[in-house]
Design a protein around this motif. Structure first.
Motif, short mmCIF file in Angstrom:
data_model
loop_
_atom_site.label_atom_id
_atom_site.label_comp_id
_atom_site.label_asym_id
_atom_site.label_seq_id
_atom_site.Cartn_x
_atom_site.Cartn_y
_atom_site.Cartn_z
N ARG A 112 12.71 -1.54 58.83
CA ARG A 112 11.71 -1.16 59.81
C ARG A 112 10.77 -0.14 59.19
N ASP A 120 14.94 2.13 55.94
CA ASP A 120 13.85 2.32 56.88
C ASP A 120 12.81 3.24 56.25
N THR A 164 5.94 -0.46 63.38
CA THR A 164 6.18 0.20 64.66
C THR A 164 5.44 1.52 64.65
#
Length: 491
Positions: free
Chosen positions: A52, A9, A74
């Motif tokens: 992510r 991530d 995000t």
């Protein structure tokens, strides 16, 4: 799950205001080589295959999030800027919750360091995993590391402490290895970060405090040293931004040169990172290439031309001082000098667009020639049609734009105006100086101009009228002399 198969991530910290930029634009949105600075970090995350990517926004959050819309990232808001540790916690809250016994490594990047290469970051993550580190610090070495936090190494070369400049002893200030601020953490970092305190002069939560928390657990904290410390340069002001642009331009241009592109005086050329150039392309001095531009083999782009979001096919010659935006130019065509192709211009192969010709939302078939001083807007033109100098397709009636169609093999005389919407059939002729307000049938000749009428003696009567003669004597003495010669004795 093996060390090498763990997901990755990425947290990108991009909440700062950047007051030294002296700009209404958030710092991380200032562009470098065709991308906002923060978009370079997003690009690197995608190239690393991040599971992510979380961008932590704060100052100008709405604008930053709008600029990255559609990037499959995000967002996490840091509504109060309470330090890097606090920003990390805001971003970590948007990461997937780790499953028992498994979790992702977390790479921390920044929105104002666009020079970091994906290859460097990949090697950093690989080093972190191979050595079984809980935390890995990306470091560099400078002859004088003033201003940076120093890396104090302990037994076995592990990172013992990170000492900020203001807190460093004279011996520590002499250390040349510095902290870049880029880290890789294991999956427990978000939980540990909740223990970071703010009992310091600034009252902020520092991400570097994670190092001590890992040490307290007996975990390994190691460093991965950069080969080129220039990669972690950031931009705090416009001077720094200019330096980043210069470095990235050299990097981008070097890649093109090694791939077979010729750049004349590259220090005068600007090529954005998103531009694609094939081999044997020649780019002359002063050229600017932007956006999603794609240039095929054997193309020459003349000096001081600007090409944005355009496709240029094989063998095209763009002559100097031409401007292309959202255009497509077919193989073997010539454009310019001083031509302008506006969005929606599509030229087939072998088209000639000459000096001071402007096209907009125009589709020109193969062999069309418009050599000089023309405006072709909202029009489709068939093969081998010749457009004379001074031709205007008058596509706008003051309220709406209108589409015209000109067939193949048409000859349009100089200084013609087509009052859109018009249809001109194949092989038609239009006499020079015509204002065409009706359609022209196939094979017909259209003449639309008033009959010439010469009125003798007009100049003498005009200039001899009240108030004009005195001005004439002052400003156009040669014409005043001509008028005197025309006067008959006794007048």
């Amino acid at each position: 799950m093996t060390e090498h198969s763990r997901p990755l991530d990425v947290l990108i910290l991009a909440a700062g205001q950047g007051t030294r930029m002296k700009s209404n634009l958030p710092k991380v949105l200032h562009p470098v080589a065709g991308r906002p600075m923060v978009a370079w970090a997003v690009k690197a995350a995608f190239e690393l295959g991040a599971r992510r990517t979380v961008v932590v926004t704060g100052h100008g959050a709405e604008r930053v999030e709008a600029a990255l819309a559609g990037s499959d990232v995000t967002f996490a808001r840091q509504t109060q800027q309470l330090g890097t540790g606090h920003a990390f916690l805001c971003g970590a809250a948007a990461l997937p919750q780790p499953e028992p016994g498994a979790g992702a490594d977390i790479l921390v990047l920044y929105g104002d360091t666009p020079l970091l290469r994906t290859e460097t970051l990949r090697a950093l993550v690989e080093s972190h995993r191979t050595q079984g580190s809980a935390m890995t610090v990306l470091t560099g070495e400078l002859p004088d590391a003033t201003g940076y936090g120093r890396i104090v190494r302990g037994e076995g070369g592990e990172v013992e402490r990170i000492v900020e400049q203001k807190d460093a002893t004279p011996a520590e200030r002499a250390i040349r290895e510095f902290n870049s601020g880029v880290y890789v953490f294991d999956a427990q970092a978000p939980e540990l970060a909740r223990e970071i305190g703010n009992t310091n002069a600034s009252g902020e939560y520092y991400l570097t405090d994670l190092l001590g928390l890992y040490h307290a657990q007996g975990a390994h904290v190691r460093a991965f040293r950069l080969d080129d410390p220039q990669e972690v340069l950031g931009a705090n002001d416009r001077v720094g931004l200019t330096e980043l642009e210069r470095i990235l331009q050299r990097r981008i241009q070097g890649e093109h040169l090694r791939a077979g592109v010729s750049l004349s005086l590259p220090e005068t050329i600007l090529i954005e990172d998103t531009v694609q150039l094939a081999r044997d392309v020649t780019v002359e001095p002063g050229v600017i290439l932007r956006g999603a531009t794609r240039v095929a083999e054997g193309v020459t782009i003349g000096a001081y031309s600007v090409v944005t979001d355009s496709v240029i096919e094989e063998g095209v010659v763009i002559k100097p001082h031409s401007v292309l935006e959202g255009a497509r130019v077919g193989a073997g065509s010539e454009v310019g000098p001083f031509a302008r192709l506006r969005p929606g211009s599509v030229l087939a192969g072998g088209v000639h667009i000459g000096n001071f010709v402007e096209t907009k939302n125009a589709r020109l078939a193969s062999g069309v020639k418009a050599g000089h001083l023309a405006y072709l807007g909202d029009v489709t033109i068939g093969e081998e049609t010749n457009v004379g100098a001074g031709t205007i397709v008058a596509n706008f009636d003051g309220v709406n734009k209108h589409q015209s169609t000109i067939g193949a093999g048409v000859f349009i005389g100089s200084n013609t105006t087509l009052l859109a919407p018009r249809v001109v059939g194949d092989a038609a002729f239009i006499a020079g100086g015509s204002a065409i307000h009706d359609d022209v049938p196939e094979g017909a000749m259209a003449v639309a101009r008033g009959k010439q009428r010469n009125i003798g003696g007009w100049a003498s009567r005009y200039w001899n009228s009240a108030g004009r003669r005195e001005k004439l004597e002052q400003k156009l003495p040669w014409l005043a002399g001509w008028l005197r010669r025309q006067e008959k004795p006794g007048q």
